[in-house]
Scaffold this motif. Structure first.
Motif, PDB file in Angstrom:
ATOM      1  N   TRP A  79       0.828  -1.207   0.000  1.00 21.33           N
ATOM      2  CA  TRP A  79       0.000   0.000   0.000  1.00 21.33           C
ATOM      3  C   TRP A  79       0.864   1.259   0.000  1.00 21.33           C
ATOM      4  O   TRP A  79       0.576   2.221  -0.703  1.00 21.33           O
ATOM      5  N   LEU A  80       1.934   1.260   0.797  1.00 17.61           N
ATOM      6  CA  LEU A  80       2.734   2.470   0.986  1.00 17.61           C
ATOM      7  C   LEU A  80       3.990   2.493   0.126  1.00 17.61           C
ATOM      8  O   LEU A  80       4.958   3.175   0.469  1.00 17.61           O
ATOM      9  N   VAL A  81       4.000   1.772  -0.980  1.00 20.18           N
ATOM     10  CA  VAL A  81       5.059   1.986  -1.973  1.00 20.18           C
ATOM     11  C   VAL A  81       4.998   3.455  -2.380  1.00 20.18           C
ATOM     12  O   VAL A  81       3.930   3.975  -2.710  1.00 20.18           O
ATOM     13  N   LEU A  82       6.125   4.146  -2.324  1.00 21.09           N
ATOM     14  CA  LEU A  82       6.127   5.593  -2.534  1.00 21.09           C
ATOM     15  C   LEU A  82       5.484   5.994  -3.858  1.00 21.09           C
ATOM     16  O   LEU A  82       4.767   6.997  -3.943  1.00 21.09           O
ATOM     17  N   GLY A  83       5.719   5.195  -4.899  1.00 23.72           N
ATOM     18  CA  GLY A  83       5.146   5.527  -6.206  1.00 23.72           C
ATOM     19  C   GLY A  83       3.637   5.509  -6.222  1.00 23.72           C
ATOM     20  O   GLY A  83       3.013   6.149  -7.086  1.00 23.72           O
ATOM     21  N   ASN A  84       3.006   4.794  -5.279  1.00 24.31           N
ATOM     22  CA  ASN A  84       1.542   4.788  -5.197  1.00 24.31           C
ATOM     23  C   ASN A  84       0.981   6.130  -4.747  1.00 24.31           C
ATOM     24  O   ASN A  84      -0.216   6.387  -4.901  1.00 24.31           O
ATOM     25  N   GLY A  85       1.823   6.969  -4.167  1.00 28.37           N
ATOM     26  CA  GLY A  85       1.349   8.255  -3.665  1.00 28.37           C
ATOM     27  C   GLY A  85       0.921   9.230  -4.742  1.00 28.37           C
ATOM     28  O   GLY A  85       0.315  10.265  -4.440  1.00 28.37           O
ATOM     29  N   PHE A  86       1.205   8.910  -6.025  1.00 28.16           N
ATOM     30  CA  PHE A  86       0.838   9.810  -7.118  1.00 28.16           C
ATOM     31  C   PHE A  86      -0.427   9.370  -7.826  1.00 28.16           C
ATOM     32  O   PHE A  86      -0.685   9.798  -8.958  1.00 28.16           O
ATOM     33  N   SER A  87      -1.254   8.546  -7.167  1.00 30.89           N
ATOM     34  CA  SER A  87      -2.450   8.037  -7.830  1.00 30.89           C
ATOM     35  C   SER A  87      -3.471   9.138  -8.110  1.00 30.89           C
ATOM     36  O   SER A  87      -4.370   8.946  -8.936  1.00 30.89           O
ATOM     37  N   HIS A  88      -3.354  10.278  -7.433  1.00 28.00           N
ATOM     38  CA  HIS A  88      -4.234  11.415  -7.716  1.00 28.00           C
ATOM     39  C   HIS A  88      -3.585  12.411  -8.675  1.00 28.00           C
ATOM     40  O   HIS A  88      -4.190  13.432  -9.006  1.00 28.00           O
ATOM     41  N   ASP A  89      -2.370  12.117  -9.109  1.00 26.73           N
ATOM     42  CA  ASP A  89      -1.623  13.026  -9.986  1.00 26.73           C
ATOM     43  C   ASP A  89      -1.135  12.266 -11.219  1.00 26.73           C
ATOM     44  O   ASP A  89       0.027  12.362 -11.614  1.00 26.73           O
ATOM     45  N   VAL A  90      -2.032  11.513 -11.852  1.00 26.12           N
ATOM     46  CA  VAL A  90      -1.586  10.644 -12.941  1.00 26.12           C
ATOM     47  C   VAL A  90      -1.011  11.432 -14.109  1.00 26.12           C
ATOM     48  O   VAL A  90      -0.174  10.906 -14.860  1.00 26.12           O
ATOM     49  N   TRP A  91      -1.422  12.687 -14.283  1.00 28.36           N
ATOM     50  CA  TRP A  91      -0.857  13.492 -15.369  1.00 28.36           C
ATOM     51  C   TRP A  91       0.647  13.682 -15.196  1.00 28.36           C
ATOM     52  O   TRP A  91       1.366  13.908 -16.184  1.00 28.36           O
ATOM     53  N   ALA A  92       1.130  13.564 -13.949  1.00 21.86           N
ATOM     54  CA  ALA A  92       2.543  13.831 -13.660  1.00 21.86           C
ATOM     55  C   ALA A  92       3.413  12.589 -13.760  1.00 21.86           C
ATOM     56  O   ALA A  92       4.644  12.695 -13.711  1.00 21.86           O
ATOM     57  N   VAL A  93       2.811  11.406 -13.886  1.00 22.57           N
ATOM     58  CA  VAL A  93       3.599  10.168 -13.876  1.00 22.57           C
ATOM     59  C   VAL A  93       3.230   9.282 -15.063  1.00 22.57           C
ATOM     60  O   VAL A  93       3.171   8.052 -14.958  1.00 22.57           O
ATOM     61  N   GLN A  94       3.008   9.894 -16.212  1.00 21.97           N
ATOM     62  CA  GLN A  94       2.692   9.123 -17.408  1.00 21.97           C
ATOM     63  C   GLN A  94       3.833   8.198 -17.811  1.00 21.97           C
ATOM     64  O   GLN A  94       3.624   7.193 -18.498  1.00 21.97           O
ATOM     65  N   TRP A  95       5.043   8.506 -17.354  1.00 20.05           N
ATOM     66  CA  TRP A  95       6.190   7.649 -17.664  1.00 20.05           C
ATOM     67  C   TRP A  95       6.172   6.348 -16.858  1.00 20.05           C
ATOM     68  O   TRP A  95       7.068   5.508 -17.026  1.00 20.05           O
ATOM     69  N   TYR A  96       5.162   6.122 -16.050  1.00 23.93           N
ATOM     70  CA  TYR A  96       5.008   4.824 -15.395  1.00 23.93           C
ATOM     71  C   TYR A  96       4.865   3.703 -16.433  1.00 23.93           C
ATOM     72  O   TYR A  96       5.074   2.540 -16.106  1.00 23.93           O
ATOM     73  N   GLU A  97       4.475   4.034 -17.660  1.00 26.89           N
ATOM     74  CA  GLU A  97       4.401   3.005 -18.694  1.00 26.89           C
ATOM     75  C   GLU A  97       5.780   2.423 -18.993  1.00 26.89           C
ATOM     76  O   GLU A  97       5.888   1.346 -19.583  1.00 26.89           O
ATOM     77  N   TYR A  98       6.837   3.098 -18.551  1.00 28.69           N
ATOM     78  CA  TYR A  98       8.200   2.591 -18.700  1.00 28.69           C
ATOM     79  C   TYR A  98       8.765   2.044 -17.389  1.00 28.69           C
ATOM     80  O   TYR A  98       9.598   1.139 -17.407  1.00 28.69           O
ATOM     81  N   THR A  99       8.319   2.573 -16.254  1.00 29.54           N
ATOM     82  CA  THR A  99       8.977   2.250 -14.982  1.00 29.54           C
ATOM     83  C   THR A  99       8.083   1.555 -13.968  1.00 29.54           C
ATOM     84  O   THR A  99       8.599   0.913 -13.041  1.00 29.54           O
ATOM     85  N   GLY A 100       6.758   1.685 -14.075  1.00 32.38           N
ATOM     86  CA  GLY A 100       5.883   1.245 -13.012  1.00 32.38           C
ATOM     87  C   GLY A 100       6.033   2.125 -11.781  1.00 32.38           C
ATOM     88  O   GLY A 100       6.753   3.145 -11.793  1.00 32.38           O
ATOM     89  N   VAL A 101       5.385   1.753 -10.680  1.00 32.27           N
ATOM     90  CA  VAL A 101       5.390   2.608  -9.492  1.00 32.27           C
ATOM     91  C   VAL A 101       6.766   2.685  -8.834  1.00 32.27           C
ATOM     92  O   VAL A 101       7.064   3.651  -8.131  1.00 32.27           O
ATOM     93  N   PHE A 102       7.643   1.696  -9.072  1.00 32.50           N
ATOM     94  CA  PHE A 102       8.984   1.798  -8.497  1.00 32.50           C
ATOM     95  C   PHE A 102       9.767   2.942  -9.134  1.00 32.50           C
ATOM     96  O   PHE A 102      10.694   3.474  -8.519  1.00 32.50           O
ATOM     97  N   GLY A 103       9.392   3.322 -10.347  1.00 28.93           N
ATOM     98  CA  GLY A 103       9.967   4.526 -10.924  1.00 28.93           C
ATOM     99  C   GLY A 103       9.554   5.758 -10.142  1.00 28.93           C
ATOM    100  O   GLY A 103      10.338   6.702  -9.978  1.00 28.93           O
ATOM    101  N   GLY A 104       8.317   5.759  -9.646  1.00 33.14           N
ATOM    102  CA  GLY A 104       7.882   6.859  -8.787  1.00 33.14           C
ATOM    103  C   GLY A 104       8.650   6.895  -7.490  1.00 33.14           C
ATOM    104  O   GLY A 104       9.012   7.971  -6.995  1.00 33.14           O
TER     105      GLY A 104
END
Length: 530
Positions: free
Chosen positions: A132-157
């Protein structure tokens, strides 16, 4: 001491908002107060234990602020989740702190990044899994800012958060060094610019998906939210629940290709492989009358019998003394107008409810959380299973599976052109829990560029586009049906292909950091380095 306590509180205030329906941008500086405390602690045993206390306080408060709502289901839950999460947080941070006091700063910072992501990864793939508290999950309300998750997943966050914190902290320590501030600003801004470019690109693709010139690239999907109390549904009037479902199916419009019912929507238990029952026959008859071209995807409890001597580790003995046993599965069924039933077994199980390793079950049976339905160790599916219907392939993920980007990608790797999530969100009442669970589906949409149709028993049912935007939804304690055309995609993202590679790389980098640290200390002891 008062300044350090204030720093801990500030860190918690910056860590928590992303899980409480707020922004995740505060995470980019959330570790700075803790890094400051570490920098002023003396390099002594007493200083180490002092840092241990401050860090433990921060991480316990962060957990308490973000997972308190589990209390509504069980008082044990938030305590167990906090202890497990804090242990891994402390393992990573105190490893960094130890290295930072006895080795070069670059090695310490690399250790922090590698250790934190590695421990997050262990929490994702281990038996006791609560990511639940993987740091990258904290941007679930800011998806416009983490579109590069398609390359990294939440660990990129998580990587972004940690690098930004380190650079901001170093800039703050050398406040007159302009290059430090430029580096920190670049770490924040460059990923945002990349994300905005991807956001625009995906927006153009979505308009193309819904163009009248490409009608075959969408599928008509209805999601059904029955609004049945999660606790009553397993002990309540099964006939009333069945009538509720049939009445809602009458609201599904003509021409729909897929109809989604929530997790465990069908009352009772169904034996595999036959999967027969009077209510299943009624559902088929309803489809024949109203939506003969549709596939009905519904959550159900299924059981699989084993002859004596053939039981799996998770099997339960039959009470008739025959020596036989059975596995109980949380499943998704794909039902059409024929006798065929497609089947997916839930592969990521909720710790303490559905997932109790056998030795733990025997030793700590009194701690098992009862959420009204089946409890104890359930049978576990091996991977995501895609359902095929009317020339379209879809993935029927079940609730908790939506927390695991790599496992979720298994549906896509097996051909899913859009994703469904069937869930049961009402265990925790009207709290941030079910709302954040819905927004995590937005991150899955971005990671794999698949539209998501989500059907919850109550909570939030609705639609999410491949770039993570939310469409029509049904909220808390709303009953009804929503229908939309969802885009179909067949391409695989970089993350879909390679999964949580950042977590795996972090493990190796952490090992190298620890080996380098040991070698450095040996050389230092022998006066081979300054």
């Amino acid at each position: 001491m008062l300044r350090k306590f204030a720093a801990v509180i500030l860190s918690v205030v910056l860590l928590a908002p992303g899980w409480l329906s707020g922004t995740g941008f505060t995470l980019l500086a959330a570790f700075v107060p803790l890094l400051w405390i570490g920098s002023v602690q003396p390099a002594t045993r007493r200083g180490w234990w002092g840092m241990f206390g401050w860090a433990a306080l921060a991480f316990v408060l962060w957990n308490a602020a973000t997972v308190w709502w589990i209390w509504y289901a069980t008082p044990v839950g938030p305590v167990a989740a906090t202890l497990a999460s804090t242990f891994l947080n402390m393992l990573a941070f105190m490893t960094y702190h130890t290295v930072s006091k006895r080795a070069p700063r670059a090695l310490a910072h690399t250790t922090l990044v590698a250790a934190w992501i590695a421990t997050e990864y262990w929490y994702t793939v281990g038996d006791f899994s609560w990511p639940w508290l993987v740091l990258g999950n904290g941007f679930s309300h800011d998806v416009w800012a983490v579109q590069w998750y398609e390359y990294t997943g939440v660990f990129g966050g998580s990587l972004w958060v940690l690098v930004c914190n380190i650079l901001i902290f170093e800039a703050w320590r050398e406040r007159r060094n302009a290059r430090r501030w430029i580096a920190a600003a670049a770490a924040v801004v460059v990923p945002l610019l990349l994300s905005l470019a991807l956001w625009r690109e995906q927006g153009l693709l979505e308009r193309e998906d819904h163009s009248p010139l490409a009608p075959s690239r969408t599928a008509a999907v209805s999601v059904v939210q029955p609004d049945v109390d999660c606790y009553d549904k397993f002990h309540g009037d099964a006939a009333r629940q069945e009538r509720n479902i049939v009445d809602l199916l009458a609201e599904v419009p003509d021409g729909v290709q897929f109809i989604l019912l929530p997790e465990t929507a069908l009352p009772g238990y169904y034996w595999e492989p036959a999967l027969r029952g009077a209510f299943l026959d009624e559902l088929r008859d309803t489809l024949r009358r109203r939506n003969p071209e549709a596939l009905l995807v519904a959550g159900a409890n299924t059981t699989l019998y084993y002859a004596p001597g053939a039981a799996t580790e998770t099997a339960r003995p039959l009470s008739d003394g025959s020596g036989g046993s059975y596995d109980l599965y949380n499943s998704a069924l794909g039902i059409d107008t024929t006798a065929r039933v497609q089947l997916h077994h839930k592969g990521r199980l909720v710790i303490g409810v559905e997932n109790i390793p056998t030795w733990i079950f025997r030793a700590l049976k009194f701690l098992i959380i009862d959420l009204g339905g089946p409890s104890g160790q359930l049978g576990r599916g091996l991977h995501g299973t895609a359902f095929e219907h009317d020339g379209v392939t879809m993935g029927p993920a079940i609730c908790y599976e939506g927390l695991y980007g790599d496992f979720y990608g298994g549906f896509v790797r097996r051909g899913a052109e859009f994703m469904a999530i069937v869930s049961n969100d009402g265990w925790w009442g009207d709290t941030p829990g079910y709302r954040h669970l819905f927004t995590l589906s937005r991150l899955r949409a971005v990671e794999h560029r698949r539209a998501v149709a989500r059907a919850a028993n109550t909570g939030i049912s609705g639609f999410i586009t491949p770039r993570g935007e939310t469409g029509a939804t049904l909220g808390w304690e709303e009953r009804g049906v929503l229908t939309a055309r969802v885009p179909l995609r067949s391409e695989l993202t970089f993350y879909t292909r390679y999964g949580d590679y950042i977590g795996r790389i972090a493990e190796y980098v952490l090992l190298l950091c620890l080996l380098y640290y040991v070698a450095y200390r040996v050389r230092r002891r022998n006066y081979l380095v300054e």
